[in-house]
Design a protein around this motif. Structure first.
Motif, PDB file in Angstrom:
ATOM      1  N   LEU A 170      67.850  12.550  68.697  1.00  0.00           N
ATOM      2  CA  LEU A 170      66.858  13.083  67.774  1.00  0.00           C
ATOM      3  C   LEU A 170      67.480  14.253  67.016  1.00  0.00           C
ATOM      4  CD1 LEU A 170      65.019  11.545  69.899  1.00  0.00           C
ATOM      5  CD2 LEU A 170      63.269  13.250  69.348  1.00  0.00           C
ATOM      6  N   THR A 171      67.171  14.344  65.749  1.00  0.00           N
ATOM      7  CA  THR A 171      67.594  15.529  65.022  1.00  0.00           C
ATOM      8  C   THR A 171      66.891  16.742  65.616  1.00  0.00           C
ATOM      9  OG1 THR A 171      65.838  15.442  63.363  1.00  0.00           O
ATOM     10  CG2 THR A 171      67.854  14.156  62.921  1.00  0.00           C
ATOM     11  N   THR A 172      67.514  17.882  65.475  1.00  0.00           N
ATOM     12  CA  THR A 172      66.910  19.112  65.985  1.00  0.00           C
ATOM     13  C   THR A 172      65.529  19.324  65.371  1.00  0.00           C
ATOM     14  OG1 THR A 172      69.063  20.126  66.366  1.00  0.00           O
ATOM     15  CG2 THR A 172      67.186  21.615  66.109  1.00  0.00           C
TER      16      THR A 172
ATOM     17  N   VAL B   4      42.229  13.936  77.514  1.00  0.00           N
ATOM     18  CA  VAL B   4      42.339  14.987  76.509  1.00  0.00           C
ATOM     19  C   VAL B   4      43.612  14.697  75.717  1.00  0.00           C
ATOM     20  CG1 VAL B   4      42.464  17.455  76.079  1.00  0.00           C
ATOM     21  CG2 VAL B   4      41.200  16.595  78.078  1.00  0.00           C
ATOM     22  N   PRO B   5      43.486  14.126  74.525  1.00  0.00           N
ATOM     23  CA  PRO B   5      44.674  13.630  73.817  1.00  0.00           C
ATOM     24  C   PRO B   5      45.512  14.750  73.213  1.00  0.00           C
ATOM     25  CG  PRO B   5      42.719  13.332  72.454  1.00  0.00           C
ATOM     26  CD  PRO B   5      42.232  13.847  73.782  1.00  0.00           C
ATOM     27  N   LEU B   6      46.821  14.567  73.266  1.00  0.00           N
ATOM     28  CA  LEU B   6      47.760  15.546  72.718  1.00  0.00           C
ATOM     29  C   LEU B   6      48.474  14.938  71.512  1.00  0.00           C
ATOM     30  CD1 LEU B   6      49.268  16.696  76.141  1.00  0.00           C
ATOM     31  CD2 LEU B   6      47.358  17.721  74.881  1.00  0.00           C
ATOM     32  N   LEU B   7      49.640  14.375  71.729  1.00  0.00           N
ATOM     33  CA  LEU B   7      50.434  13.674  70.724  1.00  0.00           C
ATOM     34  C   LEU B   7      51.121  12.525  71.430  1.00  0.00           C
ATOM     35  CD1 LEU B   7      52.942  14.804  68.054  1.00  0.00           C
ATOM     36  CD2 LEU B   7      53.854  13.696  70.093  1.00  0.00           C
ATOM     37  N   PHE B   8      51.198  11.371  70.756  1.00  0.00           N
ATOM     38  CA  PHE B   8      51.994  10.265  71.297  1.00  0.00           C
ATOM     39  C   PHE B   8      52.899   9.743  70.202  1.00  0.00           C
ATOM     40  CE2 PHE B   8      52.466   5.657  72.482  1.00  0.00           C
ATOM     41  CZ  PHE B   8      53.402   5.898  73.486  1.00  0.00           C
ATOM     42  N   ALA B   9      54.215   9.810  70.474  1.00  0.00           N
ATOM     43  CA  ALA B   9      55.223   9.377  69.509  1.00  0.00           C
ATOM     44  C   ALA B   9      56.185   8.423  70.205  1.00  0.00           C
ATOM     45  CB  ALA B   9      55.995  10.583  68.957  1.00  0.00           C
ATOM     46  N   SER B  10      56.417   7.252  69.622  1.00  0.00           N
ATOM     47  CA  SER B  10      57.407   6.336  70.165  1.00  0.00           C
ATOM     48  C   SER B  10      58.123   5.641  69.021  1.00  0.00           C
ATOM     49  CB  SER B  10      56.759   5.305  71.095  1.00  0.00           C
ATOM     50  OG  SER B  10      56.014   4.341  70.377  1.00  0.00           O
ATOM     51  N   THR B  11      59.392   5.300  69.263  1.00  0.00           N
ATOM     52  CA  THR B  11      60.151   4.601  68.238  1.00  0.00           C
ATOM     53  C   THR B  11      61.296   3.849  68.870  1.00  0.00           C
ATOM     54  OG1 THR B  11      61.205   4.805  66.065  1.00  0.00           O
ATOM     55  CG2 THR B  11      61.802   6.457  67.714  1.00  0.00           C
ATOM     56  N   SER B  12      61.867   2.931  68.090  1.00  0.00           N
ATOM     57  CA  SER B  12      63.036   2.178  68.517  1.00  0.00           C
ATOM     58  C   SER B  12      64.190   3.128  68.808  1.00  0.00           C
ATOM     59  CB  SER B  12      63.436   1.190  67.417  1.00  0.00           C
ATOM     60  OG  SER B  12      64.526   0.380  67.817  1.00  0.00           O
ATOM     61  N   PRO B  13      65.043   2.788  69.774  1.00  0.00           N
ATOM     62  CA  PRO B  13      66.173   3.661  70.101  1.00  0.00           C
ATOM     63  C   PRO B  13      67.098   3.902  68.917  1.00  0.00           C
ATOM     64  CG  PRO B  13      65.812   2.074  71.855  1.00  0.00           C
ATOM     65  CD  PRO B  13      64.931   1.656  70.712  1.00  0.00           C
ATOM     66  N   GLY B  14      67.879   4.965  69.037  1.00  0.00           N
ATOM     67  CA  GLY B  14      68.852   5.339  68.007  1.00  0.00           C
ATOM     68  C   GLY B  14      69.788   6.392  68.546  1.00  0.00           C
ATOM     69  N   GLY B  15      70.413   7.134  67.661  1.00  0.00           N
ATOM     70  CA  GLY B  15      71.221   8.264  68.073  1.00  0.00           C
ATOM     71  C   GLY B  15      70.332   9.391  68.572  1.00  0.00           C
TER      72      GLY B  15
ATOM     73  N   ASP C 207      64.859  10.598  63.245  1.00  0.00           N
ATOM     74  CA  ASP C 207      64.072  11.639  62.587  1.00  0.00           C
ATOM     75  C   ASP C 207      62.593  11.292  62.680  1.00  0.00           C
ATOM     76  OD1 ASP C 207      63.809   9.551  60.773  1.00  0.00           O
ATOM     77  OD2 ASP C 207      65.076  10.489  59.248  1.00  0.00           O
ATOM     78  N   VAL C 208      61.762  12.136  62.123  1.00  0.00           N
ATOM     79  CA  VAL C 208      60.320  11.914  62.199  1.00  0.00           C
ATOM     80  C   VAL C 208      59.939  10.609  61.511  1.00  0.00           C
ATOM     81  CG1 VAL C 208      58.062  12.802  61.489  1.00  0.00           C
ATOM     82  CG2 VAL C 208      59.778  14.370  62.419  1.00  0.00           C
ATOM     83  N   ALA C 209      60.637  10.252  60.431  1.00  0.00           N
ATOM     84  CA  ALA C 209      60.339   8.998  59.733  1.00  0.00           C
ATOM     85  C   ALA C 209      60.517   7.795  60.639  1.00  0.00           C
ATOM     86  CB  ALA C 209      61.215   8.869  58.492  1.00  0.00           C
ATOM     87  N   ALA C 210      61.463   7.858  61.576  1.00  0.00           N
ATOM     88  CA  ALA C 210      61.663   6.752  62.508  1.00  0.00           C
ATOM     89  C   ALA C 210      60.445   6.574  63.404  1.00  0.00           C
ATOM     90  CB  ALA C 210      62.913   7.002  63.354  1.00  0.00           C
ATOM     91  N   PHE C 211      59.832   7.669  63.841  1.00  0.00           N
ATOM     92  CA  PHE C 211      58.603   7.572  64.625  1.00  0.00           C
ATOM     93  C   PHE C 211      57.453   7.060  63.762  1.00  0.00           C
ATOM     94  CE2 PHE C 211      61.031  10.442  67.326  1.00  0.00           C
ATOM     95  CZ  PHE C 211      60.729   9.973  68.597  1.00  0.00           C
ATOM     96  N   GLU C 212      57.403   7.477  62.522  1.00  0.00           N
ATOM     97  CA  GLU C 212      56.332   7.017  61.641  1.00  0.00           C
ATOM     98  C   GLU C 212      56.392   5.507  61.428  1.00  0.00           C
ATOM     99  OE1 GLU C 212      55.777  11.104  58.964  1.00  0.00           O
ATOM    100  OE2 GLU C 212      57.101   9.479  58.263  1.00  0.00           O
ATOM    101  N   ARG C 213      57.602   4.914  61.516  1.00  0.00           N
ATOM    102  CA  ARG C 213      57.714   3.462  61.360  1.00  0.00           C
ATOM    103  C   ARG C 213      57.215   2.719  62.594  1.00  0.00           C
ATOM    104  NH1 ARG C 213      62.674   4.829  58.831  1.00  0.00           N
ATOM    105  NH2 ARG C 213      63.874   4.312  60.711  1.00  0.00           N
TER     106      ARG C 213
END
Length: 497
Positions: free
Chosen positions: A75-77, A62-73, A24-30
């Protein structure tokens, strides 16, 4: 031409269809979740390498968004739709641009989208039009799809496993996009793959293994003046998606026939060498008995079936149970993810005696919890800093973490799964992982960063990231494929161009 404007961003993670916790988004926030100008502050990893080259070449990021996180199941919809909406809205707001550069993985899926990278590249292509070059970087474990190839001008993958080269891969991707944007290169890309799905135990790019040898052959092609880039892919086999396979990708400077010939040759050799990728394995009990008969230490018990770095929950206790039963007094270390047990240890406090139900609380499909009694030796907030690799310099967050001693075994109990790199998790809680008799490593390769010369026993245990995929319940990935099918009559590589 004037300084090219290069839109830069990405969504980078690896998923697992057979286990692990939904992302979920919280996983990227971590880990990393950056919007707009905050993307430009990244100094390490693939994005840091990209930004460095853009600066060196006088391109305007020109920056957009960059999101990365540890692997998991998967992504939620909601998570994927949220991240995609932000990234594409940012891109739509800045077009026209001269180029698009994306940091992706290649094995990301959501609950409703089977090919996140292909989806992002197709949507980016629709926004910028057919003439604007698009380049993406990938993990060498990517599931390269037709949508990815047809909607990008170039795909550039890691060259090393363990993944030491995220930064330099970012540089390579940025160099290719700038050269293309200014007309100095005319990339022509071909991907060829064969239906080989194997774990990563024999997938190192170092030494004399099969993948190392094939990577060196692919990279030797880059010495030709007409070859811009080559990539080898050992597909991440733990997503259950149609058309998966392993092989080679070649980008030439306008030579479509040469790119096809080289890519097909790499894929054909991959098929010929398929048996070299399947490892020998031992049950946890057998592995402990084998280790007790070896004088060297530590003995690495490679419990790859529960690899957080492959999307597993990290909550297996297969090796922990075997150690407690067959070598209870041997000095050993092992990790596990169990939020309830970690919370119980924190509530009890240091030096307290506790009895916990441990394991398989997050993903009970792969085993049953065990009862463990021990002494709480350490408690931390679970934060540590990655010392290299994909997330160099990034803070990893295990959440409330405890060290529980039971006999000779030290169990590091985390709240959240995190990618293993060089043993930072052990070090952060004060555990010496270098001198015990047994060390449990829940990854198929990165343990080499900590134990380059130690004896290693590959564990055959249940889990969503096993050393061999023979036991996984594939549904979308249709047979025939190796190793479930040893020979496939009339096989020809699948080619995307």
């Amino acid at each position: 031409m004037p300084s090219p404007r290069v839109a830069v961003g990405g969504i980078l993670t690896e998923c697992n269809d057979f286990g692990g916790q939904p992302i979920d988004v919280a996983a990227f926030e971590r880990f990393e979740l950056r919007y707009g100008d905050d993307v430009l502050e990244v100094a390490g990893g693939v994005m840091g390498g990209m930004l460095e080259v853009l600066a060196e070449r006088g391109a305007q990021p020109v920056p957009l968004l960059f999101a990365s996180t540890s692997p998991g199941g998967p992504l939620t919809t909601e998570c994927y739709e949220t991240l995609r909406r932000h990234l594409l809205a940012a891109l739509e707001a800045v077009v026209p641009v001269d180029a698009v550069l994306l940091a992706l993985h290649g094995a990301a899926v959501s609950e409703t989208v089977h090919d996140i990278e292909g989806d992002l590249l197709a949507r980016a292509r629709a926004l910028v039009g057919p003439e604007v070059p698009i380049v993406a970087t990938l993990d060498l474990h990517a599931h390269v799809t037709e949508d990815m190839v047809t909607n990008a001008d170039g795909l550039v993958a890691w060259e090393t496993y363990p993944h030491r080269d995220a930064y330099t891969t970012g540089r390579r991707g940025a160099s290719l996009i700038v050269d293309t944007a200014v007309g100095a290169a005319h990339p022509t890309m071909v991907m060829a793959k064969v239906p080989v799905l194997t774990g990563a135990v024999n997938g190192s790019t170092e030494g004399d293994g099969p993948f190392a040898d094939m990577m060196r052959k692919a990279k030797a092609l880059e010495e030709r003046p007409d070859v811009l880039s080559t990539s080898m892919f050992l597909v991440h086999p733990f997503i259950d998606r149609p058309g998966m396979g392993s092989g080679g990708l070649v980008i030439t400077d306008g030579d479509a026939a040469g790119a096809r010939q080289a890519a097909v040759a790499l894929a054909e050799e991959y098929w010929q060498r398929r048996h070299e990728f399947e490892p020998a394995m031992s049950s946890p009990a057998e592995a402990v008995r084998q280790g007790l008969a070896i004088d060297d230490q530590p003995i690495v018990l490679m419990e790859t079936a529960d690899a957080c770095g492959g999307g597993a929950a990290g909550d297996s206790v297969a090796c922990i149970a075997a150690l407690l039963r067959h070598a209870p007094d041997a000095v050993s270390v092992a990790p596990v993810v169990d939020p309830a047990a970690a919370a119980q240890c924190h509530a009890a406090g240091i030096d307290a005696a506790v009895t916990v139900r441990l394991g398989h609380q997050l993903d009970p499909r792969w085993g049953e919890a065990i009862t463990v009694t021990g002494i709480v030796e350490a408690l931390t907030d679970g934060d540590f800093v990655y010392e290299g690799g994909i997330w160099e310099g990034v803070i990893g967050e295990m959440g409330p973490t405890a060290v529980l001693r039971s006999g000779g075994l030290l169990i590091v109990i985390a709240t959240h799964p995190t990618y293993e790199w060089t043993g930072e998790q052990y070090t952060s809680v004060g555990v010496d992982a270098l001198t015990p008799k047994f060390a449990v490593a829940k990854n198929p390769m990165n343990y080499r960063m900590v134990y380059p010369d130690a004896p290693v026993i590959v564990i055959d245990s249940p889990g969503p990231t096993p050393a061999s995929v023979r036991s996984l319940p594939f549904e979308r990935m249709q047979r025939p494929f190796f190793p479930l099918d040893d020979d496939i009559a009339g096989l020809r590589p699948t080619v995307f161009a």
